[in-house]
Design a protein around this motif. Structure first.
Motif, short mmCIF file in Angstrom:
data_model
loop_
_atom_site.label_atom_id
_atom_site.label_comp_id
_atom_site.label_asym_id
_atom_site.label_seq_id
_atom_site.Cartn_x
_atom_site.Cartn_y
_atom_site.Cartn_z
N ALA A 56 0.86 -1.18 0.00
CA ALA A 56 0.00 0.00 0.00
C ALA A 56 0.90 1.23 0.00
O ALA A 56 1.81 1.34 0.82
CB ALA A 56 -0.90 0.00 1.23
N ILE A 57 0.65 2.12 -0.91
CA ILE A 57 1.38 3.39 -0.97
C ILE A 57 0.39 4.47 -0.56
O ILE A 57 -0.55 4.77 -1.30
CB ILE A 57 1.95 3.64 -2.37
N LEU A 58 0.59 5.00 0.63
CA LEU A 58 -0.36 5.94 1.21
C LEU A 58 0.39 7.18 1.68
O LEU A 58 0.92 7.22 2.78
CB LEU A 58 -1.08 5.26 2.38
N PRO A 59 0.46 8.20 0.82
CA PRO A 59 1.19 9.40 1.21
C PRO A 59 0.43 10.20 2.26
O PRO A 59 -0.76 9.98 2.50
CB PRO A 59 1.30 10.17 -0.10
N MET A 60 1.12 11.13 2.87
CA MET A 60 0.48 12.00 3.86
C MET A 60 -0.47 12.98 3.17
O MET A 60 -1.38 13.50 3.80
CB MET A 60 1.54 12.74 4.67
N GLY A 61 -0.25 13.23 1.92
CA GLY A 61 -1.15 14.07 1.12
C GLY A 61 -1.24 13.50 -0.28
O GLY A 61 -0.24 13.10 -0.86
N PHE A 62 -2.44 13.45 -0.83
CA PHE A 62 -2.62 12.88 -2.17
C PHE A 62 -2.41 13.88 -3.28
O PHE A 62 -2.18 13.51 -4.42
CB PHE A 62 -4.03 12.29 -2.32
N CYS A 63 -2.51 15.15 -2.98
CA CYS A 63 -2.40 16.15 -4.03
C CYS A 63 -1.02 16.81 -4.01
O CYS A 63 -0.36 16.87 -2.98
CB CYS A 63 -3.48 17.21 -3.89
N PHE A 64 -0.62 17.31 -5.17
CA PHE A 64 0.62 18.06 -5.27
C PHE A 64 0.44 19.37 -4.51
O PHE A 64 -0.45 20.15 -4.82
CB PHE A 64 0.95 18.31 -6.74
N PRO A 65 1.28 19.62 -3.48
CA PRO A 65 1.06 20.80 -2.63
C PRO A 65 1.60 22.11 -3.19
O PRO A 65 1.41 23.16 -2.60
CB PRO A 65 1.79 20.42 -1.35
N GLU A 109 -4.29 19.31 6.53
CA GLU A 109 -5.67 18.86 6.65
C GLU A 109 -5.93 17.53 5.94
O GLU A 109 -6.89 16.83 6.26
CB GLU A 109 -6.65 19.94 6.15
N CYS A 110 -5.06 17.16 5.02
CA CYS A 110 -5.25 15.90 4.29
C CYS A 110 -5.18 14.69 5.22
O CYS A 110 -6.11 13.89 5.28
CB CYS A 110 -4.22 15.76 3.18
N ALA A 111 -4.09 14.55 5.94
CA ALA A 111 -3.94 13.40 6.83
C ALA A 111 -4.98 13.43 7.93
O ALA A 111 -5.52 12.38 8.32
CB ALA A 111 -2.54 13.35 7.42
N THR A 112 -5.29 14.61 8.44
CA THR A 112 -6.30 14.73 9.50
C THR A 112 -7.65 14.20 9.03
O THR A 112 -8.35 13.52 9.77
CB THR A 112 -6.43 16.21 9.93
N ALA A 113 -7.98 14.47 7.77
CA ALA A 113 -9.30 14.10 7.25
C ALA A 113 -9.43 12.61 6.93
O ALA A 113 -10.49 12.03 7.15
CB ALA A 113 -9.59 14.91 5.99
N TRP A 114 -8.39 11.96 6.41
CA TRP A 114 -8.62 10.61 5.90
C TRP A 114 -7.62 9.55 6.32
O TRP A 114 -7.83 8.37 6.09
CB TRP A 114 -8.72 10.63 4.38
N ARG A 115 -6.52 9.91 6.95
CA ARG A 115 -5.49 8.90 7.21
C ARG A 115 -5.98 7.80 8.16
O ARG A 115 -5.76 6.62 7.90
CB ARG A 115 -4.22 9.54 7.74
N ARG A 116 -6.58 8.15 9.26
CA ARG A 116 -7.04 7.13 10.23
C ARG A 116 -8.04 6.16 9.57
O ARG A 116 -7.88 4.95 9.70
CB ARG A 116 -7.63 7.81 11.46
N PRO A 117 -9.07 6.63 8.86
CA PRO A 117 -9.98 5.66 8.22
C PRO A 117 -9.28 4.73 7.23
O PRO A 117 -9.59 3.54 7.17
CB PRO A 117 -11.02 6.54 7.52
#
Length: 158
Positions: free
Chosen positions: A43-52, A66-74
């Motif tokens: 699994a490749i799961l970056p801390m952010g999915f979009c180019f910052p 806000e990316c990791a806060t929103a979806w990383r735990r789920p």
């Protein structure tokens, strides 16, 4: 693999690690591209999915917090079988290592053995970018000590 966020080349390709840093990372792990991109194995799961975006000097900005806060735990909860986490960069290290993060990438990588033997094996690596060539040259123990253990652990799981 917990990375940072896509850079410009990866953003354009739409596929993570399709650049020289990906080649180096696969070499560090001792796996082929076929294994690396097999989602049943890795699994490749970056801390952010979009180019910052880029800094004024042209370097990649860090992942948006806000990316990791929103979806990383789920996402992590949906993958309870994970028993090896490879952290690339301070943001991933802070999130996955908690108190084992030593305040810098250098210090955390130097204490890589702290991730052995409890829960998932969490290993901190410097980013495989060319920007870390001087660090890699100054730290030959990384190739001699850490990478053989990492390759063994990856081989056991893939």
């Amino acid at each position: 693999i917990a990375g940072q966020a896509p850079g410009t080349r990866v953003h354009a390709s739409g596929r993570p690690f399709t650049d020289p840093s990906g080649d180096r990372l696969r070499q560090w792990l001792g796996i082929t591209s076929d294994v690396f991109y097999d989602s049943a194995r890795i699994a490749i799961l970056p801390m952010g999915f979009c180019f910052p975006g880029l800094t004024a000097k042209g370097a990649d900005l860090p992942p948006r917090p806000e990316c990791a806060t929103a979806w990383r735990r789920p996402f992590m909860d949906a993958m309870p079988q994970i028993d090896l986490v490879i952290c690339l960069g301070a943001h991933a290290m802070r999130w996955h290592m908690g108190e084992r993060y030593r305040g810098s990438v250098d210090a955390t990588v130097r204490h890589w053995r702290s991730g052995l033997g409890r829960g998932p094996f969490v290993v901190a690596l410097p980013h495989p970018s060319w920007r870390n060539n001087a660090w890699l040259k100054a730290n030959p123990w990384f190739d001699a000590e850490l990478l053989p253990v990492l390759r063994r652990e990856v081989a056991l799981r893939t």
